[in-house]
Design a protein around this motif. Structure first.
Motif, PDB file in Angstrom:
ATOM      1  N   ASN A   2       0.788  -1.077  -0.008  1.00 22.96           N
ATOM      2  CA  ASN A   2      -0.016   0.255  -0.015  1.00 22.96           C
ATOM      3  C   ASN A   2       0.950   1.362   0.037  1.00 22.96           C
ATOM      4  O   ASN A   2       0.230   2.437   0.065  1.00 22.96           O
ATOM      5  CB  ASN A   2      -0.940  -0.128   1.226  1.00 22.96           C
ATOM      6  N   GLY A   3       2.214   1.033   0.359  1.00 19.07           N
ATOM      7  CA  GLY A   3       2.910   2.323   0.070  1.00 19.07           C
ATOM      8  C   GLY A   3       2.721   3.010   1.568  1.00 19.07           C
ATOM      9  O   GLY A   3       2.588   2.648   2.674  1.00 19.07           O
ATOM     10  N   VAL A   4       3.190   4.371   1.613  1.00 20.47           N
ATOM     11  CA  VAL A   4       3.205   5.066   2.721  1.00 20.47           C
ATOM     12  C   VAL A   4       1.541   5.674   2.975  1.00 20.47           C
ATOM     13  O   VAL A   4       0.779   5.696   2.110  1.00 20.47           O
ATOM     14  CB  VAL A   4       3.782   6.401   2.390  1.00 20.47           C
ATOM     15  N   ILE A   5       1.370   5.502   4.208  1.00 17.04           N
ATOM     16  CA  ILE A   5      -0.059   5.769   4.718  1.00 17.04           C
ATOM     17  C   ILE A   5       0.112   6.836   5.572  1.00 17.04           C
ATOM     18  O   ILE A   5       0.819   7.229   6.309  1.00 17.04           O
ATOM     19  CB  ILE A   5      -0.941   4.705   5.367  1.00 17.04           C
ATOM     20  N   ASN A   6      -1.184   7.607   5.938  1.00 11.67           N
ATOM     21  CA  ASN A   6      -1.218   8.867   6.821  1.00 11.67           C
ATOM     22  C   ASN A   6      -2.122   8.486   8.056  1.00 11.67           C
ATOM     23  O   ASN A   6      -2.414   9.504   9.003  1.00 11.67           O
ATOM     24  CB  ASN A   6      -1.675   9.957   6.305  1.00 11.67           C
ATOM     25  N   ALA A   7      -2.108   7.131   8.536  1.00 13.13           N
ATOM     26  CA  ALA A   7      -3.185   6.897   9.614  1.00 13.13           C
ATOM     27  C   ALA A   7      -2.297   6.912  10.917  1.00 13.13           C
ATOM     28  O   ALA A   7      -2.840   7.065  11.845  1.00 13.13           O
ATOM     29  CB  ALA A   7      -3.558   5.476   9.423  1.00 13.13           C
ATOM     30  N   ALA A   8      -0.943   6.916  10.693  1.00 13.16           N
ATOM     31  CA  ALA A   8      -0.160   7.060  11.896  1.00 13.16           C
ATOM     32  C   ALA A   8       1.309   7.983  11.200  1.00 13.16           C
ATOM     33  O   ALA A   8       1.840   7.395  10.371  1.00 13.16           O
ATOM     34  CB  ALA A   8       0.419   6.155  12.429  1.00 13.16           C
ATOM     35  N   MET A   9       1.601   8.931  12.112  1.00 14.62           N
ATOM     36  CA  MET A   9       2.894   9.552  11.416  1.00 14.62           C
ATOM     37  C   MET A   9       3.309  10.441  12.448  1.00 14.62           C
ATOM     38  O   MET A   9       2.493  10.960  13.267  1.00 14.62           O
ATOM     39  CB  MET A   9       2.661  10.473  10.287  1.00 14.62           C
ATOM     40  N   GLY A  10       4.725  10.841  12.558  1.00 12.38           N
ATOM     41  CA  GLY A  10       5.070  11.705  13.524  1.00 12.38           C
ATOM     42  C   GLY A  10       5.827  12.965  13.083  1.00 12.38           C
ATOM     43  O   GLY A  10       6.908  12.562  12.151  1.00 12.38           O
ATOM     44  N   PHE A  11       6.117  14.318  13.464  1.00 14.54           N
ATOM     45  CA  PHE A  11       6.794  15.130  12.884  1.00 14.54           C
ATOM     46  C   PHE A  11       7.034  16.259  14.123  1.00 14.54           C
ATOM     47  O   PHE A  11       6.298  16.719  14.762  1.00 14.54           O
ATOM     48  CB  PHE A  11       6.359  15.977  11.634  1.00 14.54           C
ATOM     49  N   GLU A  12       8.308  16.940  14.120  1.00 14.17           N
ATOM     50  CA  GLU A  12       8.471  17.740  14.734  1.00 14.17           C
ATOM     51  C   GLU A  12       7.885  19.010  14.078  1.00 14.17           C
ATOM     52  O   GLU A  12       7.706  19.052  13.167  1.00 14.17           O
ATOM     53  CB  GLU A  12      10.028  18.164  15.048  1.00 14.17           C
ATOM     54  N   ARG A  13       7.778  20.201  15.062  1.00 14.47           N
ATOM     55  CA  ARG A  13       7.218  21.415  14.266  1.00 14.47           C
ATOM     56  C   ARG A  13       8.059  21.946  13.187  1.00 14.47           C
ATOM     57  O   ARG A  13       9.285  22.077  13.495  1.00 14.47           O
ATOM     58  CB  ARG A  13       7.211  22.358  15.566  1.00 14.47           C
ATOM     59  N   HIS A  14       7.667  22.172  12.264  1.00 12.89           N
ATOM     60  CA  HIS A  14       8.061  22.944  11.200  1.00 12.89           C
ATOM     61  C   HIS A  14       9.320  22.226  10.503  1.00 12.89           C
ATOM     62  O   HIS A  14      10.233  22.477  10.071  1.00 12.89           O
ATOM     63  CB  HIS A  14       8.687  24.260  11.485  1.00 12.89           C
ATOM     64  N   ASN A  15       8.976  20.914  10.422  1.00 11.38           N
ATOM     65  CA  ASN A  15       9.943  19.760   9.981  1.00 11.38           C
ATOM     66  C   ASN A  15       9.797  20.031   8.373  1.00 11.38           C
ATOM     67  O   ASN A  15       8.837  20.094   7.693  1.00 11.38           O
ATOM     68  CB  ASN A  15       9.556  18.372  10.216  1.00 11.38           C
TER      69      ASN A  15
END
Length: 353
Positions: A208-221
Motif C-alpha cells: 500500500n505504500g506510505v499511509i497517513n493513519a499514523a505519523m510523527g513530525f517535529e514542529r516545522h519539519n
C-alpha cells in the motif's frame, strides 16, 4: 547610589515581567503539570492562543503529544474508537493524548457528542486524555494550506471533502505544534516510546505504500512542509486516499525507494537524520485486502495473538470493517484483542462490539 537605583530598577522590572508572564499563562492556559484535575479542565479551546504559541503548548504538555482528529459531522465516538483511546492512554500514561475536534466558532457546542457511556468512563478514569476544540481557519492560518482549503474548488467540491480536510488538518497540527498523529481505528498493544522517540517518521505498509493513519513530525519539519506542498499541488479530489498516494509517490521519487509488496517490512533504519520510514511491524500485521478475515475469522485468532508480541498495535481499517459487529465474548480475533487491550470499553459495549 546610581548603581543601587539601577539594581532596584532592574529587580522591579524582572519581578514585574515574571508576574505578567505568569498571569498571562494562567489567564489563557490551564497548565496541566498535574493531570489529576477535574474533567472540565481537560476539555479546552486550542485556538487561537495555543496554536500561535508553541512554547506555551510545550509548557503545558511537554515534548511528546499524541493527537487524534475529528473533522466530520459524524461526531459520536463508537466503542471501537474508545477502545483505541483506552489502549493508547493505558500503555502511554505519561504522554498527553489530545482529541482535536473542529468547530465552526470558538465554542464547545460539538463537544457534548462525547456522551457515550464508555467514553465518559474513560475520561473519568484516565488522567492523560484531553479534548480540545479548534476552528479550521485558525488551524490553517499562516500556512501554505490556508488558501487551498478555503479557495481551491478541487477540495471544496470533492465528495470526499470531510475526509480530505481531515488529512490536511492532521498535517497542520503537526506542523504548528509537533507530535504524533494516530487514527481512531488503531488499537495499541504496548508502549509507543520507541516510535515516539523517532520524532519524525512515516509508515509504509505492504504494497500500500506510505499511509497517513499514523505519523510523527517535529514542529516545522522540512519533510512535512514538502509533503503538505505536494499533497495540495497534486491533490486528487475523486480519489479517497489522495494524500497517502501523494506521500508515497513523493518519497519514492525523492528517495528512490520502492514500496513493492513486503519492501516496507525491511525499512527499519532511518533514511537520514530528519526522517524515518518504518514498516508494517508497527500497526499492520494484516494488509488491507485480508483485514476482514483477520478481524472476524477465528482461524486468524492465533495470528492476532502472535501480533500482540511482534507489533505495537493493529490498524483495524474501520472504513472496511466498521459495519461488522462481533460478539464481545466470542473467540474472533477482534474480540480477543479488545478484551485484552481495552477491557473497560469492552465491558460497557453490551453484547456486540
Amino acid at each position: 547610589m546610581r548603581w543601587i537605583k539601577i539594581f532596584y530598577t532592574v529587580a522591579v522590572l524582572v519581578i514585574l515581567t515574571l508576574f505578567i508572564y505568569d498571569t498571562y499563562l494562567t489567564k489563557h492556559v490551564r497548565v496541566f503539570k498535574k493531570w489529576k484535575t477535574s474533567l472540565p479542565s481537560r476539555i479546552f479551546n486550542l485556538t487561537p492562543f495555543l496554536l500561535d504559541d508553541p512554547f506555551a503548548f510545550k509548557q503545558m504538555f511537554g515534548e511528546q503529544v499524541i493527537f487524534y482528529v475529528e473533522t466530520t459531522d459524524s461526531v459520536n465516538l463508537k466503542p471501537r474508537d474508545v477502545c483505541s483511546l483506552e489502549s493508547v492512554t493505558t500503555f502511554n500514561p505519561t504522554v498527553p493524548v489530545i482529541i482535536v475536534v473542529t468547530v465552526t466558532n470558538h465554542t464547545s457546542d460539538r463537544l457534548p457528542f462525547y456522551n457515550s457511556t464508555s467514553f465518559q468512563s474513560l475520561m473519568n478514569n484516565t488522567q492523560n486524555l484531553f479534548v480540545a476544540w479548534a476552528t479550521i481557519p485558525d488551524i490553517a492560518k499562516d500556512t501554505i494550506l490556508e488558501q487551498f482549503l478555503f479557495n481551491d474548488t478541487r477540495i471544496l467540491n470533492s465528495k470526499y471533502r470531510p475526509a480530505h480536510v481531515g488529512d490536511f488538518v492532521r498535517f497542520l497540527l503537526l506542523w504548528k505544534l509537533g507530535g504524533v498523529y494516530l487514527d481512531f481505528d488503531i488499537m495499541i498493544f504496548k508502549s509507543l516510546a520507541p516510535i515516539l522517540n523517532l520524532k519524525n517518521f512515516v509508515i509504509a505498509t505492504f504494497s500500500n505504500g506510505v499511509i497517513n493513519a499514523a505519523m510523527g513530525f517535529e514542529r516545522h519539519n522540512p519533510w512535512l512542509n514538502l509533503l503538505m506542498n505536494r499533497s495540495q499541488t497534486n491533490y486528487y479530489p475523486t480519489y479517497y486516499p489522495s494524500t497517502p498516494q501523494i506521500m508515497t509517490l513523493t518519497l519514492h521519487y525523492i528517495l528512490n525507494i520502492s514500496f513493492n509488496a513486503g519492501a516496507a517490512d525491511h525499512m527499519k533504519s532511518q533514511v537520514n537524520e530528519s526522517l524515518h520510514i518504518i514498516g508494517s511491524k508497527t500497526f499492520f500485521p494484516f494488509d488491507y485486502e485480508n483485514v476482514v478475515l483477520a478481524m472476524f475469522n477465528t482461524n486468524f485468532t492465533k495470528y492476532m495473538e502472535k501480533a500482540f508480541e511482534t507489533h505495537y498495535g493493529i490498524h483495524t481499517w474501520n472504513r472496511r470493517t466498521g459495519y461488522i459487529k462481533v460478539e464481545v465474548n466470542s473467540s474472533k480475533p477482534l474480540a480477543v484483542a479488545a478484551r485484552k487491550f481495552c477491557p473497560r470499553t469492552i465491558s460497557l459495549a453490551g453484547a456486540f462490539f
